[in-house]
Design an enzyme around this catalytic site. Structure first.
Site, PDB file in Angstrom:
ATOM      1  N   HIS A  38      -0.124  -0.111  -2.716  1.00 44.99           N
ATOM      2  CA  HIS A  38      -0.289  -1.390  -2.142  1.00 44.99           C
ATOM      3  C   HIS A  38      -1.963  -1.565  -1.598  1.00 44.99           C
ATOM      4  O   HIS A  38      -2.324  -2.558  -1.689  1.00 44.99           O
ATOM      5  CB  HIS A  38       0.255  -1.418  -0.747  1.00 44.99           C
ATOM      6  N   LYS A  50      19.115  -4.908   4.645  1.00 43.27           N
ATOM      7  CA  LYS A  50      18.803  -3.717   3.835  1.00 43.27           C
ATOM      8  C   LYS A  50      18.354  -2.582   4.798  1.00 43.27           C
ATOM      9  O   LYS A  50      18.102  -2.959   5.984  1.00 43.27           O
ATOM     10  CB  LYS A  50      17.178  -4.274   3.242  1.00 43.27           C
ATOM     11  N   ARG A  85       2.956  -2.669 -12.020  1.00 40.74           N
ATOM     12  CA  ARG A  85       2.950  -1.284 -12.225  1.00 40.74           C
ATOM     13  C   ARG A  85       3.348  -1.074 -13.929  1.00 40.74           C
ATOM     14  O   ARG A  85       2.898  -0.253 -14.355  1.00 40.74           O
ATOM     15  CB  ARG A  85       3.692  -0.485 -11.590  1.00 40.74           C
ATOM     16  N   SER A 108       6.923   2.938  -3.156  1.00 43.73           N
ATOM     17  CA  SER A 108       7.491   3.340  -1.750  1.00 43.73           C
ATOM     18  C   SER A 108       8.739   4.230  -1.855  1.00 43.73           C
ATOM     19  O   SER A 108       9.059   5.019  -1.071  1.00 43.73           O
ATOM     20  CB  SER A 108       7.715   2.178  -0.968  1.00 43.73           C
TER      21      SER A 108
HETATM   22  P1  ADP Z   1       9.285  -5.098  -2.200  1.00 38.68           P
HETATM   23  O1  ADP Z   1      10.073  -4.620  -1.462  1.00 38.68           O
HETATM   24  O2  ADP Z   1       9.047  -6.738  -2.411  1.00 38.68           O
HETATM   25  O3  ADP Z   1       9.183  -4.590  -3.783  1.00 38.68           O
HETATM   26  P2  ADP Z   1       6.847  -3.575  -2.069  1.00 38.68           P
HETATM   27  O4  ADP Z   1       6.580  -3.128  -0.533  1.00 38.68           O
HETATM   28  O5  ADP Z   1       7.807  -2.257  -2.740  1.00 38.68           O
HETATM   29  O6  ADP Z   1       7.986  -4.830  -1.838  1.00 38.68           O
HETATM   30  O7  ADP Z   1       5.719  -4.125  -3.042  1.00 38.68           O
HETATM   31  C1  ADP Z   1       5.201  -4.964  -2.705  1.00 38.68           C
HETATM   32  C2  ADP Z   1       4.135  -5.324  -3.909  1.00 38.68           C
HETATM   33  O8  ADP Z   1       3.355  -4.219  -3.933  1.00 38.68           O
HETATM   34  C3  ADP Z   1       4.924  -5.450  -5.258  1.00 38.68           C
HETATM   35  O9  ADP Z   1       4.239  -6.596  -5.925  1.00 38.68           O
HETATM   36  C4  ADP Z   1       4.552  -4.492  -6.095  1.00 38.68           C
HETATM   37  O10 ADP Z   1       4.648  -4.380  -7.325  1.00 38.68           O
HETATM   38  C5  ADP Z   1       3.447  -3.948  -5.397  1.00 38.68           C
HETATM   39  N1  ADP Z   1       3.156  -2.541  -5.677  1.00 38.68           N
HETATM   40  C6  ADP Z   1       3.683  -1.409  -5.246  1.00 38.68           C
HETATM   41  N2  ADP Z   1       3.222  -0.167  -5.464  1.00 38.68           N
HETATM   42  C7  ADP Z   1       2.319  -0.549  -6.403  1.00 38.68           C
HETATM   43  C8  ADP Z   1       1.505   0.303  -7.133  1.00 38.68           C
HETATM   44  N3  ADP Z   1       1.574   1.677  -7.392  1.00 38.68           N
HETATM   45  N4  ADP Z   1       0.547  -0.270  -8.011  1.00 38.68           N
HETATM   46  C9  ADP Z   1       0.474  -1.807  -7.942  1.00 38.68           C
HETATM   47  N5  ADP Z   1       1.371  -2.678  -7.342  1.00 38.68           N
HETATM   48  C10 ADP Z   1       2.158  -1.971  -6.490  1.00 38.68           C
END
Ligand code: ADP
Length: 151
Positions: free
Chosen positions: A17, A41, A90, A127
């Site tokens: 992030h 959730k 990703r 995450s």
């Molecule tokens: P959600 O619950 O909406 O998936 P996340 O908190 O998991 O939310 O992710 C939010 C954003 O961060 C998404 O666009 C996701 O693709 C991006 N993201 C998460 N991890 C990475 C990473 N390692 N590299 C690039 N983008 C990431």
């Protein structure tokens, strides 16, 4: 004022992030880190903890604002006068998933989604993986910012 919303669950915020947020920051006057709340959730970290991790990580960055929201991301964007959503990609699975959401959001509201491809070496971070490692007592510190590491 050009504002982007970076929406997510941030359960917890990871260096993946952080990579996307830091690269998006120079393009905008303000980036709102928006934690979407979904009562169906189950989260590992409480909303308060997730807000605190974001605020602590970006305490020295005046262009970043941390907020929470319920409902549709585009409605939140409209309320905040944000014309852009920031998301990270990703892999091909992210692309397929994000494509339809981005297209739908644009059709519904005219809000554009801006995608950054993850920096090399960061695409393994999610995450979900961080939570699994935490549950199993492993070392997760290399995947998260200091604010989460201190927990
Ligand atoms: P959600 O619950 O909406 O998936 P996340 O908190 O998991 O939310 O992710 C939010 C954003 O961060 C998404 O666009 C996701 O693709 C991006 N993201 C998460 N991890 C990475 C990473 N390692 N590299 C690039 N983008 C990431």
């Amino acid at each position: 004022m050009k504002t982007a919303v970076f929406p997510g669950s941030f359960d917890p915020i990871t260096l993946g992030h952080v990579d996307i947020i830091n690269r998006g920051l120079p393009l905008f006057d303000q980036v709102i880190l928006a934690i979407g709340t979904n009562s169906d959730k189950k989260y590992m970290f409480s909303l308060e903890e997730r807000v605190r991790f974001l605020e602590e990580t970006y305490k020295d960055e005046p262009k970043i604002k941390v907020m929470t929201y319920k409902g549709m991301t585009v409605d939140f964007c409209r309320k905040q006068n944000a014309g852009f959503i920031l998301r990270g990609l990703r892999n091909a699975i992210d692309l397929e998933f994000e494509k339809s959401i981005g297209q739908t959001n644009f059709k519904m509201s005219g809000v554009e989604t801006l995608f950054f491809i993850t920096s090399s070496g960061k695409s393994h971070i999610s995450s979900t993986v961080v939570r699994d490692v935490i549950r199993n007592g492993g070392d997760y510190h290399f995947m998260v910012p200091d604010a989460v590491s201190k927990e």
